[in-house]
Design a protein around this motif. Structure first.
Motif, PDB file in Angstrom:
ATOM      1  N   GLU A  20      15.980 -33.619 -49.300  1.00 49.81           N
ATOM      2  CA  GLU A  20      15.774 -33.317 -47.886  1.00 49.81           C
ATOM      3  C   GLU A  20      17.012 -32.660 -47.272  1.00 49.81           C
ATOM      4  N   VAL A  21      18.167 -33.098 -47.742  1.00 51.80           N
ATOM      5  CA  VAL A  21      19.423 -32.535 -47.224  1.00 51.80           C
ATOM      6  C   VAL A  21      19.535 -31.073 -47.637  1.00 51.80           C
ATOM      7  N   ALA A  22      19.260 -30.797 -48.904  1.00 50.18           N
ATOM      8  CA  ALA A  22      19.327 -29.416 -49.401  1.00 50.18           C
ATOM      9  C   ALA A  22      18.312 -28.538 -48.670  1.00 50.18           C
ATOM     10  N   LEU A  23      17.112 -29.065 -48.451  1.00 53.12           N
ATOM     11  CA  LEU A  23      16.090 -28.308 -47.729  1.00 53.12           C
ATOM     12  C   LEU A  23      16.543 -28.015 -46.304  1.00 53.12           C
ATOM     13  N   PHE A  24      17.114 -29.003 -45.647  1.00 55.95           N
ATOM     14  CA  PHE A  24      17.610 -28.811 -44.285  1.00 55.95           C
ATOM     15  C   PHE A  24      18.674 -27.716 -44.242  1.00 55.95           C
ATOM     16  N   LEU A  25      19.641 -27.778 -45.164  1.00 59.30           N
ATOM     17  CA  LEU A  25      20.706 -26.775 -45.165  1.00 59.30           C
ATOM     18  C   LEU A  25      20.184 -25.391 -45.527  1.00 59.30           C
ATOM     19  N   CYS A  26      19.181 -25.318 -46.397  1.00 57.15           N
ATOM     20  CA  CYS A  26      18.546 -24.014 -46.684  1.00 57.15           C
ATOM     21  C   CYS A  26      17.902 -23.458 -45.423  1.00 57.15           C
ATOM     22  N   ALA A  27      17.268 -24.333 -44.633  1.00 64.73           N
ATOM     23  CA  ALA A  27      16.656 -23.887 -43.373  1.00 64.73           C
ATOM     24  C   ALA A  27      17.723 -23.413 -42.390  1.00 64.73           C
ATOM     25  N   VAL A  28      18.858 -24.096 -42.339  1.00 62.08           N
ATOM     26  CA  VAL A  28      19.953 -23.688 -41.455  1.00 62.08           C
ATOM     27  C   VAL A  28      20.459 -22.304 -41.851  1.00 62.08           C
ATOM     28  N   VAL A  29      20.717 -22.112 -43.142  1.00 61.72           N
ATOM     29  CA  VAL A  29      21.200 -20.817 -43.624  1.00 61.72           C
ATOM     30  C   VAL A  29      20.141 -19.739 -43.377  1.00 61.72           C
ATOM     31  N   GLY A  30      18.875 -20.083 -43.597  1.00 60.84           N
ATOM     32  CA  GLY A  30      17.792 -19.140 -43.299  1.00 60.84           C
ATOM     33  C   GLY A  30      17.776 -18.759 -41.828  1.00 60.84           C
ATOM     34  N   GLY A  31      18.028 -19.733 -40.958  1.00 59.57           N
ATOM     35  CA  GLY A  31      18.101 -19.466 -39.521  1.00 59.57           C
ATOM     36  C   GLY A  31      19.250 -18.541 -39.167  1.00 59.57           C
ATOM     37  N   PHE A  32      20.385 -18.712 -39.857  1.00 58.41           N
ATOM     38  CA  PHE A  32      21.523 -17.807 -39.625  1.00 58.41           C
ATOM     39  C   PHE A  32      21.127 -16.368 -39.948  1.00 58.41           C
ATOM     40  N   PHE A  33      20.492 -16.181 -41.108  1.00 62.00           N
ATOM     41  CA  PHE A  33      20.098 -14.834 -41.521  1.00 62.00           C
ATOM     42  C   PHE A  33      19.013 -14.261 -40.612  1.00 62.00           C
ATOM     43  N   LEU A  34      18.053 -15.104 -40.202  1.00 68.01           N
ATOM     44  CA  LEU A  34      16.996 -14.647 -39.301  1.00 68.01           C
ATOM     45  C   LEU A  34      17.580 -14.207 -37.962  1.00 68.01           C
ATOM     46  N   ARG A  35      18.510 -14.965 -37.440  1.00 67.15           N
ATOM     47  CA  ARG A  35      19.157 -14.601 -36.177  1.00 67.15           C
ATOM     48  C   ARG A  35      19.903 -13.281 -36.310  1.00 67.15           C
ATOM     49  N   ARG A  36      20.605 -13.120 -37.423  1.00 67.69           N
ATOM     50  CA  ARG A  36      21.343 -11.871 -37.638  1.00 67.69           C
ATOM     51  C   ARG A  36      20.373 -10.688 -37.723  1.00 67.69           C
ATOM     52  N   LEU A  37      19.260 -10.889 -38.425  1.00 66.05           N
ATOM     53  CA  LEU A  37      18.258  -9.829 -38.564  1.00 66.05           C
ATOM     54  C   LEU A  37      17.659  -9.485 -37.211  1.00 66.05           C
ATOM     55  N   LEU A  38      17.265 -10.502 -36.443  1.00 69.87           N
ATOM     56  CA  LEU A  38      16.621 -10.264 -35.151  1.00 69.87           C
ATOM     57  C   LEU A  38      17.583  -9.644 -34.146  1.00 69.87           C
ATOM     58  N   SER A  39      18.851 -10.011 -34.191  1.00 65.57           N
ATOM     59  CA  SER A  39      19.786  -9.455 -33.221  1.00 65.57           C
ATOM     60  C   SER A  39      20.166  -8.019 -33.543  1.00 65.57           C
ATOM     61  N   SER A  40      19.882  -7.570 -34.768  1.00 65.33           N
ATOM     62  CA  SER A  40      20.189  -6.183 -35.105  1.00 65.33           C
ATOM     63  C   SER A  40      19.045  -5.238 -34.797  1.00 65.33           C
ATOM     64  N   LEU A  41      17.867  -5.805 -34.463  1.00 65.90           N
ATOM     65  CA  LEU A  41      16.719  -4.958 -34.117  1.00 65.90           C
ATOM     66  C   LEU A  41      16.884  -4.415 -32.706  1.00 65.90           C
ATOM     67  N   PRO A  42      16.509  -3.137 -32.511  1.00 64.77           N
ATOM     68  CA  PRO A  42      16.605  -2.585 -31.144  1.00 64.77           C
ATOM     69  C   PRO A  42      15.535  -3.216 -30.251  1.00 64.77           C
ATOM     70  N   LEU A  43      15.885  -3.461 -28.993  1.00 61.76           N
ATOM     71  CA  LEU A  43      14.933  -4.016 -28.048  1.00 61.76           C
ATOM     72  C   LEU A  43      14.047  -2.905 -27.528  1.00 61.76           C
ATOM     73  N   LYS A  44      12.745  -3.190 -27.458  1.00 62.63           N
ATOM     74  CA  LYS A  44      11.793  -2.229 -26.936  1.00 62.63           C
ATOM     75  C   LYS A  44      11.625  -2.435 -25.434  1.00 62.63           C
ATOM     76  N   ALA A  45      11.704  -1.370 -24.683  1.00 63.59           N
ATOM     77  CA  ALA A  45      11.512  -1.451 -23.246  1.00 63.59           C
ATOM     78  C   ALA A  45      10.032  -1.614 -22.947  1.00 63.59           C
ATOM     79  N   THR A  46       9.706  -2.542 -22.074  1.00 64.01           N
ATOM     80  CA  THR A  46       8.297  -2.734 -21.678  1.00 64.01           C
ATOM     81  C   THR A  46       8.103  -2.205 -20.270  1.00 64.01           C
ATOM     82  N   SER A  47       6.924  -1.677 -20.038  1.00 64.80           N
ATOM     83  CA  SER A  47       6.672  -1.116 -18.707  1.00 64.80           C
ATOM     84  C   SER A  47       5.716  -1.946 -17.924  1.00 64.80           C
TER      85      SER A  47
END
Length: 142
Positions: free
Chosen positions: A115-142
């Protein structure tokens, strides 16, 4: 020398986490169960950590520079924005669900629990997901 201090600091932290029982997610989850089997020991651990930190900062700020750097690296932003609030909420929700915070989960890897290893894998996955999402350009909505 810096590496030795880093390892010793991590060792002291890990021993403190182990001795306080904070590697046991049930102990942490019981702290949040105020109407059930409430366990106040986490509050005592936090109070002890705050006391040590308070005293440590009083000693450190008396120095002109840190031991291993030419200047103190202090955050300059005082902005409380959606990222800060969202990240804090996500951290708290994850801690409440899993019973681990990343700092306690790293020494808990020594228990060999999957469970500990799974939790830390999820944390590391969250780090990478955040990095990926923050590098995407924001789309302007009208």
């Amino acid at each position: 020398m810096q590496l030795i201090y880093t390892v010793l600091t991590g060792l002291v932290f890990g021993i403190g986490i182990a001795l306080s029982g904070m590697m046991n997610p049930a102990k942490v989850l019981n702290f949040f169960d105020v109407m059930g089997s409430w366990d106040p020991s986490l509050a005592f651990v936090m109070a002890g950590a705050l006391t040590v930190t308070f005293l440590g900062y009083r000693l450190v700020w008396k120095r002109d520079t840190p031991l291993f750097s030419d200047r103190f690296q202090i955050p300059t932003s005082t902005l409380i924005d959606a990222k800060l609030i969202g990240g804090s909420a996500l951290f708290g929700i994850g801690w409440g669900i899993a019973g681990f915070c990343p700092g306690a989960a790293i020494p808990a890897l020594g228990t060999g629990r999957w469970e500990v290893a799974l939790f830390l894998c999820a944390v590391v996955g969250g780090f990478f997901l955040r990095r990926l999402l923050s590098s995407l350009p924001l789309k302007a909505t009208s």
